[in-house]
Motif scaffolding. Structure first.
Motif, PDB file in Angstrom:
ATOM      1  N   ALA A   1       2.024  -0.451   7.696  1.00 38.95           N
ATOM      2  CA  ALA A   1       0.754  -0.076   7.058  1.00 38.95           C
ATOM      3  C   ALA A   1      -0.399  -0.372   8.166  1.00 38.95           C
ATOM      4  CB  ALA A   1       0.493  -1.242   5.873  1.00 38.95           C
ATOM      5  N   ASN A   2      -1.519   0.824   7.950  1.00 35.17           N
ATOM      6  CA  ASN A   2      -2.582   0.631   8.657  1.00 35.17           C
ATOM      7  C   ASN A   2      -3.613  -0.404   8.163  1.00 35.17           C
ATOM      8  OD1 ASN A   2      -3.823   2.434   7.225  1.00 35.17           O
ATOM      9  ND2 ASN A   2      -2.986   4.222   8.825  1.00 35.17           N
TER      10      ASN A   2
ATOM     11  N   SER B   1       0.836  -1.134  -0.121  1.00 33.99           N
ATOM     12  CA  SER B   1      -0.155   0.075   0.049  1.00 33.99           C
ATOM     13  C   SER B   1       0.857   1.346  -0.053  1.00 33.99           C
ATOM     14  CB  SER B   1      -0.993  -0.040   1.210  1.00 33.99           C
ATOM     15  OG  SER B   1      -0.295  -0.087   2.257  1.00 33.99           O
ATOM     16  N   GLU B   2       1.906   1.014   0.790  1.00 30.66           N
ATOM     17  CA  GLU B   2       2.893   2.446   0.909  1.00 30.66           C
ATOM     18  C   GLU B   2       4.212   1.896   0.707  1.00 30.66           C
ATOM     19  OE1 GLU B   2       1.507   5.421   1.103  1.00 30.66           O
ATOM     20  OE2 GLU B   2      -0.454   4.582   1.668  1.00 30.66           O
TER      21      GLU B   2
ATOM     22  N   GLU C   1       7.735  -1.020   2.563  1.00 33.75           N
ATOM     23  CA  GLU C   1       7.076  -2.129   3.395  1.00 33.75           C
ATOM     24  C   GLU C   1       7.979  -3.419   3.146  1.00 33.75           C
ATOM     25  OE1 GLU C   1       3.322  -2.310   4.278  1.00 33.75           O
ATOM     26  OE2 GLU C   1       2.671  -0.638   3.278  1.00 33.75           O
TER      27      GLU C   1
ATOM     28  N   ARG D   1      -6.681   1.241   7.042  1.00 38.36           N
ATOM     29  CA  ARG D   1      -7.117   1.839   5.975  1.00 38.36           C
ATOM     30  C   ARG D   1      -6.391   1.840   4.963  1.00 38.36           C
ATOM     31  NH1 ARG D   1      -8.399   8.041   7.231  1.00 38.36           N
ATOM     32  NH2 ARG D   1      -6.737   8.334   6.264  1.00 38.36           N
ATOM     33  N   ASP D   2      -4.964   1.896   4.900  1.00 39.86           N
ATOM     34  CA  ASP D   2      -4.129   1.750   3.970  1.00 39.86           C
ATOM     35  C   ASP D   2      -4.281   0.325   3.139  1.00 39.86           C
ATOM     36  OD1 ASP D   2      -2.924   4.114   4.357  1.00 39.86           O
ATOM     37  OD2 ASP D   2      -1.274   3.007   5.601  1.00 39.86           O
TER      38      ASP D   2
ATOM     39  N   GLU E   1      -7.467   0.312   1.092  1.00 40.88           N
ATOM     40  CA  GLU E   1      -7.447   1.141   0.163  1.00 40.88           C
ATOM     41  C   GLU E   1      -6.863   0.287  -1.278  1.00 40.88           C
ATOM     42  OE1 GLU E   1      -9.020   3.342  -1.144  1.00 40.88           O
ATOM     43  OE2 GLU E   1      -7.987   4.423  -2.551  1.00 40.88           O
ATOM     44  N   MET E   2      -5.804  -0.486  -0.719  1.00 38.97           N
ATOM     45  CA  MET E   2      -4.814  -1.164  -1.657  1.00 38.97           C
ATOM     46  C   MET E   2      -5.941  -2.466  -2.180  1.00 38.97           C
ATOM     47  SD  MET E   2      -1.558  -3.491  -0.846  1.00 38.97           S
ATOM     48  CE  MET E   2      -2.191  -4.354   0.414  1.00 38.97           C
TER      49      MET E   2
ATOM     50  N   ASN F   1      -1.152   2.604  -3.529  1.00 39.88           N
ATOM     51  CA  ASN F   1      -1.912   3.592  -3.011  1.00 39.88           C
ATOM     52  C   ASN F   1      -1.287   4.926  -3.694  1.00 39.88           C
ATOM     53  OD1 ASN F   1      -3.117   1.598  -1.832  1.00 39.88           O
ATOM     54  ND2 ASN F   1      -3.142   2.553   0.102  1.00 39.88           N
ATOM     55  N   THR F   2      -0.201   4.767  -4.003  1.00 35.03           N
ATOM     56  CA  THR F   2       0.648   6.137  -4.702  1.00 35.03           C
ATOM     57  C   THR F   2       0.493   6.411  -6.049  1.00 35.03           C
ATOM     58  OG1 THR F   2       2.377   5.330  -2.944  1.00 35.03           O
ATOM     59  CG2 THR F   2       2.782   7.304  -4.129  1.00 35.03           C
TER      60      THR F   2
END
Ligand SMILES: Nc1ncnc2c1ncn2[C@@H]1O[C@H](COP(=O)(O)OP(=O)(O)OP(=O)(O)O)[C@@H](O)[C@H]1O
Ligand SMILES: [Mg+2]
Length: 234
Positions: A191-192, A55-56, A59, A194-195, A198-199, A167-168
């Motif tokens: 990552a949380n 997601s971010e 990681e 929400r992340d 969303e992924m 997500n980016t």
């Protein structure tokens, strides 16, 4: 093993956290388990294309992509790893290979395949990202990229694709129809919820096939192991 608090040198050092004979037993076992799970998630004798995303940033996508490649190469599978994170490429520095020319140069016609495919270890080659292009998404969406993936699938058992975070940028989604399965890397305490949600949403929008996720840098009984694999039932 400490995470993220290590010195800057260590963070960029070639070979840091890569799988080898000296890796801790638990790490070797984790990658064997990952390899087995991937093998059973993608049955059939034809070549497989596997994408790594998260997601971010930071990681553990690239580390796990290289390590899964090493793990498959160790059992005699022919592997190629493509660094498709043309914005912040790290595969060349992690593997100690030359960055240029690479994928971007090949896709704009400035280099030939033989100039960008680098031998890494027995059974494993790498295509580094090459020069950072102004429009990486456009290059990944090009016909040449589709042709390249088809050709590589003829030559290798596993085509591994290291991607930027979903997500980016849209790069992972753009390639999703050519990728047989995605491994989603989720780093412990990074990552949380929400992340990650969303992924999933973005990948499902592009009808990506999700193989499962790699829980990276997970603490197990007070020891930090590299990763755990969880299948995502679909
Ligand atoms: N399990 C781990 N234990 C300790 N350090 C790790 C682990 N996994 C990754 N790292 C370190 O964390 C940093 C980020 O890892 P990596 O480059 O694999 O992440 P990434 O998701 O590919 O990042 P980016 O989004 O920037 O491409 C690297 O310095 C790597 O060596
Ligand atoms: Mg990376």
């Amino acid at each position: 093993m400490k995470r993220q608090k290590k010195s800057k040198d260590k963070l960029t050092q070639a070979g840091a956290f890569l799988l080898d004979d000296n890796s801790p037993f638990a790490v070797k076992e984790a990658y064997k388990a990952l390899r087995t799970n991937v093998t059973f998630s993608l049955p059939g004798s034809e070549s497989k294309c596997i994408g790594f995303t998260s997601s971010e940033r930071a990681e553990g996508k690239s580390t796990n992509a290289v390590n899964l490649g090493i793990s498959f190469a160790q059992i005699g599978k022919r592997v190629i790893l493509l660094d498709c994170d043309m914005r912040l490429p790290t595969v060349a520095s992690k593997t100690g290979l030359q960055q240029n020319p690479g994928l971007s140069d090949l896709l704009v016609g400035e280099a030939a395949a033989k100039d960008v495919i680098r031998h890494y270890i027995d059974n494993m080659d790498v295509i580094p990202a090459g020069q950072i292009p102004p429009d990486p998404t456009g290059l990944l969406a090009s016909d040449l990229m589709v042709k390249l993936l088809a050709k590589l699938k003829e030559l290798y058992d596993y085509v591994l694709i290291d991607l930027p975070p979903v997500n980016t940028v849209t790069d992972a989604s753009i390639l999703s129809r050519y990728i047989d399965g995605f491994l989603l890397v989720v780093r412990h305490e990074a990552a949380n919820y929400r992340d990650v949600t969303e992924m999933f949403r973005l990948l499902e929008l592009s009808e990506a096939k999700i193989l499962g996720f790699i829980y990276n840098d997970a603490p197990v009984e007070s020891k930090k192991y590299y990763s755990h694999y969880y299948a995502y039932g679909k």
